[in-house]
Design an enzyme around this catalytic site. Structure first.
Site, PDB file in Angstrom:
ATOM      1  N   MET A  34      37.360  23.887 -37.092  1.00  0.00           N
ATOM      2  CA  MET A  34      36.004  24.394 -37.809  1.00  0.00           C
ATOM      3  C   MET A  34      34.936  24.354 -36.619  1.00  0.00           C
ATOM      4  O   MET A  34      33.933  23.712 -36.614  1.00  0.00           O
ATOM      5  CB  MET A  34      35.759  22.953 -38.796  1.00  0.00           C
ATOM      6  CG  MET A  34      36.655  22.788 -39.793  1.00  0.00           C
ATOM      7  SD  MET A  34      37.338  24.586 -40.479  1.00  0.00           S
ATOM      8  CE  MET A  34      37.015  24.086 -42.257  1.00  0.00           C
ATOM      9  N   ARG A  61      28.361  25.486 -26.346  1.00  0.00           N
ATOM     10  CA  ARG A  61      29.560  26.268 -26.725  1.00  0.00           C
ATOM     11  C   ARG A  61      30.527  27.024 -25.980  1.00  0.00           C
ATOM     12  O   ARG A  61      31.600  26.742 -25.848  1.00  0.00           O
ATOM     13  CB  ARG A  61      29.124  27.339 -28.076  1.00  0.00           C
ATOM     14  CG  ARG A  61      30.393  27.745 -29.012  1.00  0.00           C
ATOM     15  CD  ARG A  61      29.842  28.669 -29.842  1.00  0.00           C
ATOM     16  NE  ARG A  61      28.678  28.066 -30.816  1.00  0.00           N
ATOM     17  CZ  ARG A  61      29.208  27.185 -31.793  1.00  0.00           C
ATOM     18  NH1 ARG A  61      30.228  26.842 -31.848  1.00  0.00           N
ATOM     19  NH2 ARG A  61      28.172  26.620 -32.453  1.00  0.00           N
ATOM     20  N   ASN A 117      48.323  22.485 -41.476  1.00  0.00           N
ATOM     21  CA  ASN A 117      48.911  23.719 -41.451  1.00  0.00           C
ATOM     22  C   ASN A 117      49.659  23.971 -40.028  1.00  0.00           C
ATOM     23  O   ASN A 117      50.625  24.470 -39.651  1.00  0.00           O
ATOM     24  CB  ASN A 117      47.687  24.772 -41.440  1.00  0.00           C
ATOM     25  CG  ASN A 117      47.453  25.548 -42.827  1.00  0.00           C
ATOM     26  OD1 ASN A 117      48.265  26.193 -43.299  1.00  0.00           O
ATOM     27  ND2 ASN A 117      46.363  24.772 -43.352  1.00  0.00           N
ATOM     28  N   SER A 145      44.320  33.716 -46.786  1.00  0.00           N
ATOM     29  CA  SER A 145      44.554  34.921 -45.870  1.00  0.00           C
ATOM     30  C   SER A 145      44.668  34.486 -44.551  1.00  0.00           C
ATOM     31  O   SER A 145      44.144  33.717 -43.954  1.00  0.00           O
ATOM     32  CB  SER A 145      43.247  35.985 -45.998  1.00  0.00           C
ATOM     33  OG  SER A 145      42.831  36.005 -47.172  1.00  0.00           O
ATOM     34  N   ASN A 149      43.835  33.240 -37.343  1.00  0.00           N
ATOM     35  CA  ASN A 149      43.169  32.337 -38.320  1.00  0.00           C
ATOM     36  C   ASN A 149      43.622  32.088 -39.879  1.00  0.00           C
ATOM     37  O   ASN A 149      43.952  33.273 -40.256  1.00  0.00           O
ATOM     38  CB  ASN A 149      41.640  32.298 -38.347  1.00  0.00           C
ATOM     39  CG  ASN A 149      40.845  31.392 -39.049  1.00  0.00           C
ATOM     40  OD1 ASN A 149      41.292  30.070 -38.981  1.00  0.00           O
ATOM     41  ND2 ASN A 149      39.833  31.713 -39.832  1.00  0.00           N
TER      42      ASN A 149
HETATM   43  C1  GAR Z   1      42.916  24.595 -44.352  1.00  0.00           C
HETATM   44  O1  GAR Z   1      42.739  24.829 -45.937  1.00  0.00           O
HETATM   45  C2  GAR Z   1      42.581  26.100 -43.785  1.00  0.00           C
HETATM   46  O2  GAR Z   1      42.681  27.037 -44.642  1.00  0.00           O
HETATM   47  C3  GAR Z   1      40.923  25.678 -43.924  1.00  0.00           C
HETATM   48  O3  GAR Z   1      40.691  24.326 -43.632  1.00  0.00           O
HETATM   49  C4  GAR Z   1      41.846  23.807 -44.092  1.00  0.00           C
HETATM   50  C5  GAR Z   1      42.589  22.941 -42.960  1.00  0.00           C
HETATM   51  O4  GAR Z   1      43.549  21.938 -43.355  1.00  0.00           O
HETATM   52  N1  GAR Z   1      40.124  26.624 -42.854  1.00  0.00           N
HETATM   53  C6  GAR Z   1      38.924  27.072 -43.001  1.00  0.00           C
HETATM   54  O5  GAR Z   1      38.359  26.774 -44.151  1.00  0.00           O
HETATM   55  C7  GAR Z   1      38.623  28.041 -41.692  1.00  0.00           C
HETATM   56  N2  GAR Z   1      37.393  28.905 -42.126  1.00  0.00           N
HETATM   57  P1  GAR Z   1      44.653  21.427 -42.319  1.00  0.00           P
HETATM   58  O6  GAR Z   1      43.925  20.592 -41.000  1.00  0.00           O
HETATM   59  O7  GAR Z   1      45.432  20.611 -42.899  1.00  0.00           O
HETATM   60  O8  GAR Z   1      45.176  22.563 -41.799  1.00  0.00           O
END
Ligand code: GAR
Length: 190
Positions: free
Chosen positions: A90, A65, A15, A136, A107
């Site tokens: 994460m 944190r 992303n 979303s 996000n």
């Molecule tokens: C993506 O699918 C994002 O929507 C999800 O982690 C992936 C990251 O992929 N995010 C979550 O689950 C947040 N709660 P990427 O590192 O290739 O962008």
């Protein structure tokens, strides 16, 4: 002047890459001023570096944190970020960090919120027998995967979909939705 955006990642960073490539278009209203990761091994860091984007990596291990978040916050501010974009970041965020970026942090989440917050969103959609899953983009508040939803893309579930095949298709939708929603957000804001 383009809006200055800091992107936080934890891993692959696809992303982040989509946001970065979209930002190369002259008409894009934002630019990425920093990509920061809580894992020095995050693959996305290599990509960002190769594209000439400043990066910062700091493992969260052994840090409280709030303490860790203060380090990230300082890097974002030093880079001149006006907005923060979470892209597969994460980590739960401290209340102080969230407050410091109120209404300026987005996000992306791989579900049609408010359905399926947290992890394993694709399997949850399959288990529920949903006809559609999706992604979303929302404003970040102190509640996990909560906050006002700015935009969503529905993705049809196909017969025989596994969590992996569904995730791969939703990711295509994520890559398109995120840069467009961010562009609209910073434009509206100005
Ligand atoms: C993506 O699918 C994002 O929507 C999800 O982690 C992936 C990251 O992929 N995010 C979550 O689950 C947040 N709660 P990427 O590192 O290739 O962008």
């Amino acid at each position: 002047m383009k809006a200055k955006v800091g992107v936080l990642i934890s891993g692959r960073g696809s992303n982040m890459a989509a946001l970065l490539y979209a930002a190369k278009h002259p008409s894009c209203p934002y630019e990425i001023v920093l990509v920061a990761a809580n894992d020095p091994e995050a693959a996305g860091l290599t990509l960002a570096q190769a594209e000439g984007v400043p990066t910062f990596a700091q493992s969260h291990k052994g840090l409280k944190r709030a303490e860790f978040d203060r380090i990230i916050d300082a890097q974002l501010r030093r880079a001149g970020a006006e907005y923060v974009v979470l892209a597969g970041y994460m980590r739960l965020l401290s209340a102080e960090f969230v407050a410091g970026w109120e209404n300026r942090m987005l996000n992306i989440h791989p579900s049609l919120l408010p359905k399926y917050k947290g992890l394993d969103t694709h399997q949850k959609a399959l288990d529920a027998g949903d006809s559609h899953a999706g992604c979303s983009v929302h404003v970040v508040t102190s509640e996990l995967d909560d906050g006002p939803v700015l935009a969503q893309t529905e993705v049809a579930i196909l017969p025989g979909d596994s969590a992996d095949t569904l995730a791969a298709r939703i990711l295509i939708a994520e890559h398109q939705l995120y840069s467009r929603t961010l562009a609209d957000f910073v434009t509206r804001d100005r």
